[in-house]
Each structure stands twice: as C-alpha cells, then as structure tokens.
Design a protein around this motif. Sequence first.
Motif, PDB file in Angstrom:
ATOM      1  N   PRO A 266      47.387  27.732   4.437  1.00 15.93           N
ATOM      2  CA  PRO A 266      48.825  27.474   4.560  1.00 15.93           C
ATOM      3  C   PRO A 266      49.283  27.354   6.014  1.00 15.93           C
ATOM      4  O   PRO A 266      50.087  26.487   6.350  1.00 15.93           O
ATOM      5  CB  PRO A 266      49.458  28.691   3.870  1.00 15.93           C
ATOM      6  CG  PRO A 266      48.431  29.121   2.867  1.00 15.93           C
ATOM      7  CD  PRO A 266      47.107  28.875   3.530  1.00 15.93           C
ATOM      8  N   ASP A 267      48.764  28.212   6.897  1.00 17.84           N
ATOM      9  CA  ASP A 267      49.191  28.154   8.293  1.00 17.84           C
ATOM     10  C   ASP A 267      48.354  27.198   9.122  1.00 17.84           C
ATOM     11  O   ASP A 267      48.600  27.037  10.318  1.00 17.84           O
ATOM     12  CB  ASP A 267      49.206  29.545   8.930  1.00 17.84           C
ATOM     13  CG  ASP A 267      47.908  30.307   8.732  1.00 17.84           C
ATOM     14  OD1 ASP A 267      46.994  29.782   8.075  1.00 17.84           O
ATOM     15  OD2 ASP A 267      47.806  31.443   9.232  1.00 17.84           O
ATOM     16  N   GLY A 268      47.380  26.527   8.518  1.00 17.86           N
ATOM     17  CA  GLY A 268      46.628  25.492   9.209  1.00 17.86           C
ATOM     18  C   GLY A 268      47.138  24.091   8.917  1.00 17.86           C
ATOM     19  O   GLY A 268      46.731  23.125   9.573  1.00 17.86           O
ATOM     20  N   GLY A 284      45.342  28.201  -1.021  1.00 14.31           N
ATOM     21  CA  GLY A 284      45.977  29.491  -0.795  1.00 14.31           C
ATOM     22  C   GLY A 284      47.417  29.472  -1.243  1.00 14.31           C
ATOM     23  O   GLY A 284      47.832  28.661  -2.076  1.00 14.31           O
ATOM     24  N   PHE A 285      48.224  30.356  -0.660  1.00 17.36           N
ATOM     25  CA  PHE A 285      49.617  30.535  -1.063  1.00 17.36           C
ATOM     26  C   PHE A 285      50.401  29.230  -0.943  1.00 17.36           C
ATOM     27  O   PHE A 285      50.385  28.571   0.092  1.00 17.36           O
ATOM     28  CB  PHE A 285      50.260  31.610  -0.196  1.00 17.36           C
ATOM     29  CG  PHE A 285      51.722  31.812  -0.458  1.00 17.36           C
ATOM     30  CD1 PHE A 285      52.145  32.451  -1.618  1.00 17.36           C
ATOM     31  CD2 PHE A 285      52.677  31.366   0.442  1.00 17.36           C
ATOM     32  CE1 PHE A 285      53.494  32.640  -1.865  1.00 17.36           C
ATOM     33  CE2 PHE A 285      54.030  31.552   0.207  1.00 17.36           C
ATOM     34  CZ  PHE A 285      54.430  32.199  -0.949  1.00 17.36           C
ATOM     35  N   GLY A 286      51.089  28.848  -2.021  1.00 19.09           N
ATOM     36  CA  GLY A 286      51.887  27.631  -2.032  1.00 19.09           C
ATOM     37  C   GLY A 286      51.058  26.364  -2.040  1.00 19.09           C
ATOM     38  O   GLY A 286      51.595  25.280  -1.839  1.00 19.09           O
ATOM     39  N   PHE A 309      40.838  34.924   6.568  1.00 15.64           N
ATOM     40  CA  PHE A 309      40.700  35.146   5.123  1.00 15.64           C
ATOM     41  C   PHE A 309      41.528  36.335   4.621  1.00 15.64           C
ATOM     42  O   PHE A 309      41.045  37.181   3.878  1.00 15.64           O
ATOM     43  CB  PHE A 309      39.227  35.345   4.742  1.00 15.64           C
ATOM     44  CG  PHE A 309      38.395  34.107   4.924  1.00 15.64           C
ATOM     45  CD1 PHE A 309      38.774  32.914   4.349  1.00 15.64           C
ATOM     46  CD2 PHE A 309      37.243  34.134   5.693  1.00 15.64           C
ATOM     47  CE1 PHE A 309      38.017  31.759   4.518  1.00 15.64           C
ATOM     48  CE2 PHE A 309      36.483  32.984   5.876  1.00 15.64           C
ATOM     49  CZ  PHE A 309      36.865  31.801   5.293  1.00 15.64           C
ATOM     50  N   GLY A 310      42.810  36.370   5.024  1.00 18.19           N
ATOM     51  CA  GLY A 310      43.732  37.300   4.397  1.00 18.19           C
ATOM     52  C   GLY A 310      44.087  36.813   2.999  1.00 18.19           C
ATOM     53  O   GLY A 310      43.609  35.773   2.537  1.00 18.19           O
ATOM     54  N   GLU A 311      44.962  37.535   2.330  1.00 16.45           N
ATOM     55  CA  GLU A 311      45.304  37.222   0.935  1.00 16.45           C
ATOM     56  C   GLU A 311      45.795  35.791   0.764  1.00 16.45           C
ATOM     57  O   GLU A 311      45.315  35.043  -0.089  1.00 16.45           O
ATOM     58  CB  GLU A 311      46.375  38.197   0.441  1.00 16.45           C
ATOM     59  CG  GLU A 311      46.879  37.904  -0.968  1.00 16.45           C
ATOM     60  CD  GLU A 311      48.028  38.805  -1.384  1.00 16.45           C
ATOM     61  OE1 GLU A 311      48.891  38.336  -2.154  1.00 16.45           O
ATOM     62  OE2 GLU A 311      48.063  39.972  -0.945  1.00 16.45           O
ATOM     63  N   PHE A 312      46.764  35.379   1.599  1.00 15.27           N
ATOM     64  CA  PHE A 312      47.361  34.053   1.434  1.00 15.27           C
ATOM     65  C   PHE A 312      46.406  32.941   1.835  1.00 15.27           C
ATOM     66  O   PHE A 312      46.466  31.833   1.312  1.00 15.27           O
ATOM     67  CB  PHE A 312      48.637  33.949   2.270  1.00 15.27           C
ATOM     68  CG  PHE A 312      49.849  34.599   1.626  1.00 15.27           C
ATOM     69  CD1 PHE A 312      49.738  35.352   0.461  1.00 15.27           C
ATOM     70  CD2 PHE A 312      51.107  34.456   2.186  1.00 15.27           C
ATOM     71  CE1 PHE A 312      50.846  35.949  -0.125  1.00 15.27           C
ATOM     72  CE2 PHE A 312      52.222  35.047   1.601  1.00 15.27           C
ATOM     73  CZ  PHE A 312      52.091  35.790   0.454  1.00 15.27           C
ATOM     74  N   MET A 467      51.741  34.367   8.055  1.00 12.12           N
ATOM     75  CA  MET A 467      50.925  34.937   6.993  1.00 12.12           C
ATOM     76  C   MET A 467      50.925  36.467   7.079  1.00 12.12           C
ATOM     77  O   MET A 467      51.429  37.069   8.020  1.00 12.12           O
ATOM     78  CB  MET A 467      49.491  34.417   7.104  1.00 12.12           C
ATOM     79  CG  MET A 467      49.359  32.904   6.942  1.00 12.12           C
ATOM     80  SD  MET A 467      49.557  32.324   5.236  1.00 12.12           S
ATOM     81  CE  MET A 467      51.267  31.801   5.228  1.00 12.12           C
ATOM     82  N   ASP A 468      50.331  37.082   6.081  1.00  5.42           N
ATOM     83  CA  ASP A 468      50.055  38.526   6.076  1.00  5.42           C
ATOM     84  C   ASP A 468      51.338  39.365   6.160  1.00  5.42           C
ATOM     85  O   ASP A 468      51.903  39.692   5.139  1.00  5.42           O
ATOM     86  CB  ASP A 468      49.070  38.893   7.183  1.00  5.42           C
ATOM     87  CG  ASP A 468      47.746  38.132   7.029  1.00  5.42           C
ATOM     88  OD1 ASP A 468      47.409  37.769   5.887  1.00  5.42           O
ATOM     89  OD2 ASP A 468      47.069  37.892   8.038  1.00  5.42           O
TER      90      ASP A 468
END
Length: 611
Positions: A266-268, A284-286, A309-312, A467-468
């Motif tokens: 998501p943040d990439g 991931g998220f969304g 590799f956090g949850e999202f 994230m996170d």
Amino acid sequence: METNTALAPFYAEAPALVREPAARDVADLLVEALEALGVEYVFGVPGGAIEPLYNALARSGRRGGPRAVVARNEQGAAYMADGYARETGKIGVCIATSGPGATNLITGVACAYDNNVPMLVITGQPPIKNFGKGALQESSCTGINTMAMFRPCTRYNSLVSHAEQLPTKLFNALMQAQRAPSGPSHLSIPVDIMRAPVSSDMETPDFAGLLRRAPALVDLPAVRELARLLFSARSPVWLVGDGCGEAANELMQLVQRTDGTFITTPDGKGFVNPRHPRFRGVFGFGGHASAAELLSSEPDLVIALGTGFGEFNSGGWSTALLNSRLVHVDDSDENLMRSPTARLHVRGHIKSVCEQLVSLLASPKDAALLPFLHPQAGRQAYEAMVDNVQAVRSDSAPVKPQRLLATLGERCPPQTRFVADAGNSAAWAVHYLAPNEQRSGRAAGGSERPAGKERRTRNSSWLRVTMDFAPMGWAIGSAVGIAMANRRCPVVCLTGDGSYLMNGQEITVAAELGLPVLYVVLNDGALGMVKHGQRLAGAEPIGFELPKVDFAMMAAAMGIPGHVIRSSQDLDALDFSALLSRRGPTLLDVRIDGEEVPPMNLRMKTLGTAQ
C-alpha cells in the motif's frame, strides 16, 4: 538556501529591544548543525523551556538559515516534520517545550518510528538546578518522565545535562536517525544548557559529513545469487515497497528485462505508474484481487524490496507471500528478520542492488522502455483492476467515494502529491486512486519536470499512506510538511470528517504560509471504519456517529475558500488546476455515500472478526 518569501515578514530586522547574545550559545550550535545538513524548516510550538532555541532560529532566519514554522498543536508539528522528511529525504525536525509540549509530540514521533521516518526531536526542560523541586512542566526523571516515554519510540534518546555533551550527543542522534532502520532521535535539553555559551575550545563534529554517508554495503554474493535465480525464473513477480523510491526507475528496467510483472505494498504504490501494463495491483490493506491472485498462482520467484512485512504490507502475513519462493531485499536487518521463510535475503542499499542487477542481467536484446500507454488503454486496465467499476462511473448523489478518487486521479495535475489519512481515506486511495501518468515505462510522480531534473529520494512518492501505527489526522499535518518541502508540486490531502475534527486546525498553517494544499474531507457523519467494521463483524453499533458539520463554513471562518460537494455534478464542475495553483489552501467538504463499504476485509481478517 532558497529564501521562503512567505516567512520573510517573521524574520525582519531584529527590533531594538531584542538583545543579541555576546557569543554563540548551545542553541546556536544546534541550529548551525541543522543548517549544515540542509534543513530548511523546524516545526514546533514555542514555550518558556525552549525559548533559547526559538531565539537561535530567529537569528538563523535573518541570515537565510533554518526557519521556524509554528504548528497549532505539537502533534501536528511532528506530522509536518514527517511529511517534510518523506518528501525531501532530509531529516525532519520538530521541537516542543517541556511537559505537555513534549507529551503532545509523542503520537507523531511514534508514527515516524513505526514508519522509519528520520526525525530529530528536541524538547525543553526547566533549569537543571530546579530538577526535583516541582518546577513548572518539569519532565525529567524527577517529574513527568518524558525521557522514559520517548524511549520505546525513538532510535536514540538522551538528556543533555552539560553544554559540552551537545556536540557528541547531537551527532549520535543524527547518525542514529538516518541509519537503517531510520527513525526519530530525541534530545531533551534544559533551558539553562541551551543558553550556555559555546567555549572556543569546544570541539564540534563535521555535521555536513553526515550528508556524505556512503550507501549501505551491498552483499554482492547474494546479488549474484539473485541474478542466477532471475535468469532461470519463468515469470518473476516484483513487489515494490516503501523503501524503493530511489530505485523506482531501475526497478522498471528489471521488470522488463526479466519479462516479469510487479505489484506494490500500500505504501509503495506511490513510486510506480498504476496504469503500467505490467502492474497487477496493490497487495495488502485496501489492495486488489489481481495482486492476491497473482501470488496465489504460485509464481516461481517473488522479489520483495524495501518492506518490513507488517500487517498491512504483508496481507496479514499471508503465506502466499511469506514462503520459500520469496527473495527479500532490504538495507535493514530489522526488516529482513521478518521474512524467516524466504529463499534468499539480500542486504544492501536498494538502489545499489538494483543497479548491480541491471548490469548483471544486461543483454543485446534489451529494448527501450515500454512505449507510451494510450489513455483509453490505461483506463481499461484501471477499471479491470478495481472492485466496483459501477461506483467509479456513478453520477449519483451523495458522491460515491470510488467516483471521487477516480476523478481526483484523472483531473489533478500529474505532479500532484496525494496524502491519505488513516482509516477509510487510506483504503479508498490505495484501491482507487490512479493519476493519469501515461509514460508506462517509468516511475510515476513529478512527471512534468524536464528529463534529468526530477528530484527523487528514498521517500519521495506521489501517494503517501502511513502503515502500522496509523494515527488519525496524520495526513493533515503531513500535507503541510510536503508542501513546505516542495513548492513545485501541489498537494491533495484526503481525510475523513473524524480525522479533520481531531487535527483540522493545522489547515491554518497552510493558509498562513500560502501553501497550495487541497483538503478533501470525506464527510459521512461517522467514524467510517468503525461503523463498517462493526457491521462486518456483527458487533454492537456504538460510538461511530459524528455530528453533521459544514466544514466549508469552518474553513470560511478561517479565511480559507471552502466548497460543499453534494453530487458528482458538483465534483465535475470544479477546476482542479485552478484550485491547486492558488496561493493558499482550499477545502472540499464532499458529502460521500456512507453506505459504500471500503476495501477493508484484510483488517477484519487479522482482527479475527471477518464473517
């Protein structure tokens, strides 16, 4: 250093009543170190225990050095420093007085820590001789111990108890903030230490030398092993994380040379062109089903770069990603430790690793980058990827959030920076936002700059989501920091009504400084992620309702143009180029359809409440 005319009135000649110090003091030394690092702005809120530092900043501003930007709340100052660091790649600096000023910073500092954003945090203390006496707002070990509070969310955390300590401790703080994994460093300095004169025999480090740091060493044997795996891979999948900003163009070459496809975290997403013909979506998220399906098809090789590799970012630690087909590339051992099942770990500066791979994989058949992508083909690829095409095309009222995000992507100038707040705003942006960048063979972002002039840093991105830690209201302050850092690119802040009610006062900083930020409030009268989460989980419907607020009227009360958008026709009537080129912020109060469910199933799954 470029002079900011918006701040010029604050740094006119010193009034006659202002006493210039007879000699440099410790606060001057600190500001001079920031100047050597190229830091232009220091974000904070003044107070008695930090007054000497503001005096030093006033002197610095008059000579063209770092200048003070006053936030409305210290939490907002931390978010601004975060946005400045992400846009420039320089260290973000935020400051606060002792006691409540320091504790107000903590949420923003914790967010930077969880997202590896380099930051220097300076807080004040009462005079050191008054420690333990019940001094006003004392926050040392004998008061409300902010040193202990900052310890878990900083890379370096120290009290400067003697003037002679500052050069070494400041150098160490700056080093720790910028090494991998990067993050915030905190120094707490008593007010009498800040006023202390700098003696002529005090040795000062080469702070400018921090700018000349060599990239992290590259594990060449591991890079060669990865090249060997790529030679034999049939159709590798490249996963682009938030640490890939510098390497985005090299990554696009590698995708083509290996006949691969790519997805992002998501943040990439903000580092790539989301209309690229080899792009398969966000994992991931969304994210998009196309990305999850690609990994579920069991490709023989997945190369993930610049992600922890956090949850999202991992799809809730999905085994479709975290398995023996994975190669993990990162410059941080902390990130590499989160993929124990990976086939190969490659440690090193990501751009350097990619450059080595480009060289190793070079062949006579290499073609030029992919040709321009026709706008219609790009739109078809976009619509094939998203979940709800009907909502994207909907002209109904209230406005479908999918339609809003699609319109922003198509109508805002290509160089626009988008920043999406925690909650539904981030979910909608990750899934549906896709700027009209038509050059498919290169990274997106800053596309209107002349060839070779694009400023790209590790953290520069057309889309930023946090994230996170993900605090609500982060985007509101971060948008100010981004706009301060890069005057050439307009900024769009996507936020919800809940987040705006928490931190919306920071829009007045953008107004004061004439920053071209468009604040888009997704107004559904609810804490949307809470509401939909309760419905999806079959939980009690409680605590999600918000009052009906006319945010355009709030903006008008602050002297800021505001518009209420009730329908798609209202949205289509806007001239986004004009809104984003005016000197100062504009607010859009968009009445969205609150019944539309954001793409948040991953969050429900990891909470264990998905039905």
